[in-house]
Structures are given as structure tokens and as C-alpha cells.
Design a protein around this motif. Structure first.
Motif, PDB file in Angstrom:
ATOM      1  N   LYS A  15      13.192  47.028  20.138  1.00 60.95           N
ATOM      2  CA  LYS A  15      13.683  45.654  20.260  1.00 60.95           C
ATOM      3  C   LYS A  15      14.394  45.411  21.592  1.00 60.95           C
ATOM      4  O   LYS A  15      14.339  44.309  22.135  1.00 60.95           O
ATOM      5  CB  LYS A  15      14.599  45.314  19.082  1.00 60.95           C
ATOM      6  CG  LYS A  15      13.825  45.163  17.795  1.00 60.95           C
ATOM      7  CD  LYS A  15      14.742  44.921  16.612  1.00 60.95           C
ATOM      8  CE  LYS A  15      13.919  44.850  15.332  1.00 60.95           C
ATOM      9  NZ  LYS A  15      14.764  44.656  14.152  1.00 60.95           N
ATOM     10  N   ILE A  16      15.043  46.432  22.129  1.00 57.32           N
ATOM     11  CA  ILE A  16      15.646  46.302  23.463  1.00 57.32           C
ATOM     12  C   ILE A  16      14.531  46.121  24.493  1.00 57.32           C
ATOM     13  O   ILE A  16      14.600  45.256  25.363  1.00 57.32           O
ATOM     14  CB  ILE A  16      16.538  47.518  23.799  1.00 57.32           C
ATOM     15  CG1 ILE A  16      17.788  47.511  22.913  1.00 57.32           C
ATOM     16  CG2 ILE A  16      16.927  47.515  25.275  1.00 57.32           C
ATOM     17  CD1 ILE A  16      18.580  48.809  22.935  1.00 57.32           C
ATOM     18  N   GLY A  17      13.481  46.930  24.378  1.00 56.98           N
ATOM     19  CA  GLY A  17      12.345  46.830  25.299  1.00 56.98           C
ATOM     20  C   GLY A  17      11.617  45.505  25.205  1.00 56.98           C
ATOM     21  O   GLY A  17      11.069  45.015  26.200  1.00 56.98           O
ATOM     22  N   LEU A  29      21.542  43.667  25.582  1.00 55.78           N
ATOM     23  CA  LEU A  29      22.798  44.414  25.658  1.00 55.78           C
ATOM     24  C   LEU A  29      23.844  43.750  26.550  1.00 55.78           C
ATOM     25  O   LEU A  29      25.010  44.108  26.506  1.00 55.78           O
ATOM     26  CB  LEU A  29      22.540  45.849  26.132  1.00 55.78           C
ATOM     27  CG  LEU A  29      21.699  46.697  25.181  1.00 55.78           C
ATOM     28  CD1 LEU A  29      21.375  48.041  25.818  1.00 55.78           C
ATOM     29  CD2 LEU A  29      22.384  46.881  23.846  1.00 55.78           C
ATOM     30  N   GLU A  30      23.426  42.787  27.362  1.00 56.55           N
ATOM     31  CA  GLU A  30      24.369  42.116  28.258  1.00 56.55           C
ATOM     32  C   GLU A  30      24.953  40.836  27.658  1.00 56.55           C
ATOM     33  O   GLU A  30      26.071  40.458  27.998  1.00 56.55           O
ATOM     34  CB  GLU A  30      23.692  41.791  29.585  1.00 56.55           C
ATOM     35  CG  GLU A  30      23.303  43.034  30.354  1.00 56.55           C
ATOM     36  CD  GLU A  30      22.618  42.715  31.667  1.00 56.55           C
ATOM     37  OE1 GLU A  30      22.909  43.401  32.643  1.00 56.55           O
ATOM     38  OE2 GLU A  30      21.786  41.784  31.701  1.00 56.55           O
ATOM     39  N   THR A  31      24.215  40.177  26.768  1.00 56.48           N
ATOM     40  CA  THR A  31      24.672  38.860  26.320  1.00 56.48           C
ATOM     41  C   THR A  31      24.846  38.714  24.809  1.00 56.48           C
ATOM     42  O   THR A  31      25.488  37.766  24.372  1.00 56.48           O
ATOM     43  CB  THR A  31      23.697  37.758  26.794  1.00 56.48           C
ATOM     44  OG1 THR A  31      22.408  38.016  26.235  1.00 56.48           O
ATOM     45  CG2 THR A  31      23.611  37.727  28.312  1.00 56.48           C
ATOM     46  N   ASP A  32      24.273  39.593  24.004  1.00 54.87           N
ATOM     47  CA  ASP A  32      24.399  39.467  22.554  1.00 54.87           C
ATOM     48  C   ASP A  32      25.806  39.831  22.091  1.00 54.87           C
ATOM     49  O   ASP A  32      26.555  40.521  22.786  1.00 54.87           O
ATOM     50  CB  ASP A  32      23.374  40.360  21.836  1.00 54.87           C
ATOM     51  CG  ASP A  32      21.967  39.806  21.908  1.00 54.87           C
ATOM     52  OD1 ASP A  32      21.799  38.645  22.308  1.00 54.87           O
ATOM     53  OD2 ASP A  32      21.029  40.546  21.561  1.00 54.87           O
ATOM     54  N   THR A  65      29.520  45.962  27.912  1.00 53.12           N
ATOM     55  CA  THR A  65      28.889  46.097  29.226  1.00 53.12           C
ATOM     56  C   THR A  65      27.693  47.028  29.099  1.00 53.12           C
ATOM     57  O   THR A  65      27.649  47.908  28.253  1.00 53.12           O
ATOM     58  CB  THR A  65      29.863  46.667  30.280  1.00 53.12           C
ATOM     59  OG1 THR A  65      30.301  47.966  29.859  1.00 53.12           O
ATOM     60  CG2 THR A  65      31.056  45.760  30.486  1.00 53.12           C
ATOM     61  N   TYR A  66      26.734  46.797  29.975  1.00 54.34           N
ATOM     62  CA  TYR A  66      25.511  47.584  30.021  1.00 54.34           C
ATOM     63  C   TYR A  66      25.235  47.851  31.492  1.00 54.34           C
ATOM     64  O   TYR A  66      25.015  46.917  32.258  1.00 54.34           O
ATOM     65  CB  TYR A  66      24.385  46.767  29.366  1.00 54.34           C
ATOM     66  CG  TYR A  66      23.014  47.350  29.523  1.00 54.34           C
ATOM     67  CD1 TYR A  66      22.642  48.496  28.836  1.00 54.34           C
ATOM     68  CD2 TYR A  66      22.070  46.736  30.334  1.00 54.34           C
ATOM     69  CE1 TYR A  66      21.365  49.017  28.957  1.00 54.34           C
ATOM     70  CE2 TYR A  66      20.791  47.243  30.460  1.00 54.34           C
ATOM     71  CZ  TYR A  66      20.445  48.387  29.765  1.00 54.34           C
ATOM     72  OH  TYR A  66      19.182  48.906  29.887  1.00 54.34           O
ATOM     73  N   PHE A 126      26.192  51.865  27.659  1.00 54.24           N
ATOM     74  CA  PHE A 126      26.591  50.670  26.911  1.00 54.24           C
ATOM     75  C   PHE A 126      28.011  50.939  26.439  1.00 54.24           C
ATOM     76  O   PHE A 126      28.284  51.958  25.809  1.00 54.24           O
ATOM     77  CB  PHE A 126      25.655  50.443  25.718  1.00 54.24           C
ATOM     78  CG  PHE A 126      26.085  49.297  24.838  1.00 54.24           C
ATOM     79  CD1 PHE A 126      25.949  47.983  25.265  1.00 54.24           C
ATOM     80  CD2 PHE A 126      26.618  49.526  23.585  1.00 54.24           C
ATOM     81  CE1 PHE A 126      26.339  46.923  24.456  1.00 54.24           C
ATOM     82  CE2 PHE A 126      27.009  48.479  22.770  1.00 54.24           C
ATOM     83  CZ  PHE A 126      26.867  47.180  23.210  1.00 54.24           C
ATOM     84  N   ASP A 127      28.923  50.049  26.757  1.00 51.93           N
ATOM     85  CA  ASP A 127      30.331  50.278  26.450  1.00 51.93           C
ATOM     86  C   ASP A 127      30.974  48.973  26.027  1.00 51.93           C
ATOM     87  O   ASP A 127      30.390  47.903  26.150  1.00 51.93           O
ATOM     88  CB  ASP A 127      31.037  50.852  27.691  1.00 51.93           C
ATOM     89  CG  ASP A 127      32.344  51.552  27.378  1.00 51.93           C
ATOM     90  OD1 ASP A 127      32.734  51.625  26.193  1.00 51.93           O
ATOM     91  OD2 ASP A 127      32.989  52.025  28.320  1.00 51.93           O
TER      92      ASP A 127
END
Length: 111
Positions: A15-17, A23-26, A78-79, A88-89
Motif C-alpha cells: 500500500k505504501i508502494g 507516510l508524510e501526510t497521513d 516524519t519520513y 519513519f519517526d
């Protein structure tokens, strides 16, 4: 953010792909589940709630004390990619001690 082992679900990587998960906006949360399920990378299409094959909310601990349904938000995610390593943090998640907090949490699920 995470202290210890973190395993990505295979379907999450897909799903990331496919840009379903950003990972930046969700918005991300940390839900707690019991030992009634032992999640692994190959868990069939896990989702928090309806929409996948494995509904992880079915295994959520009973909310109480300072643990609300769905768990706390992960703030300031953050990504970052640097030198071939992706991180990813987010801010540390805390659930303040309370006599009515769940005591049967076995797994934390980032969703």
C-alpha cells in the motif's frame, strides 16, 4: 519513536508502494491489541476497522483509564531517506498510568 522490534505488514509495504498509505501526510495512531492474535508480516490484509481481511479492532484491548478507543495519535510523523536508509519517526507516544488502563495489551499496531 519505536523501542524494540517493528514488523511491517506485507500488505502495508504494498500500500505504501501504491500510494494508498502516505507516510508524510497521513494521520497515524497506535492501537493496542491482546494476545488473541499474533500479528506477523504475512497477516492477511490487516486494517484497523473494516476494509481489509483482518480487522484488528476485533482484538483491541478494552479501552479504559487513559487508553481511548483506537489509541493515541502519533504526532509529528516524519519520513526521511538518507544514504539508502528510510526512517519513519514521530513523537514518543505515552499513555499515563491509571488504575483503569488495560493490563492485557500484547501488541502495538501503528495504523
Amino acid at each position: 519513536m519505536a523501542q524494540g522490534d517493528v514488523t511491517l505488514f506485507n500488505s502495508a509495504v504494498e500500500k505504501i508502494g501504491e500510494a494508498v498509505i502516505n507516510l508524510e501526510t497521513d494521520t497515524f495512531k497506535l492501537g493496542l491489541i491482546t494476545n488473541a492474535l499474533s500479528p506477523s508480516a504475512s497477516t492477511a490484509d490487516p486494517c484497523w476497522g473494516a476494509g481489509g481481511t483482518t480487522n484488528l479492532t476485533t482484538y483491541q484491548v478494552t479501552p479504559g483509564g487513559n487508553y481511548a478507543t483506537g489509541g493515541p495519535s502519533i504526532t509529528n510523523p516524519t519520513y526521511v531517506e538518507s544514504g539508502g536508509t528510510v526512517t519513519f519517526d514521530g513523537d514518543n507516544v505515552t499513555i499515563a498510568q491509571h488504575a483503569s488502563n488495560p493490563t492485557n495489551a500484547r501488541w502495538g499496531i501503528i495504523y
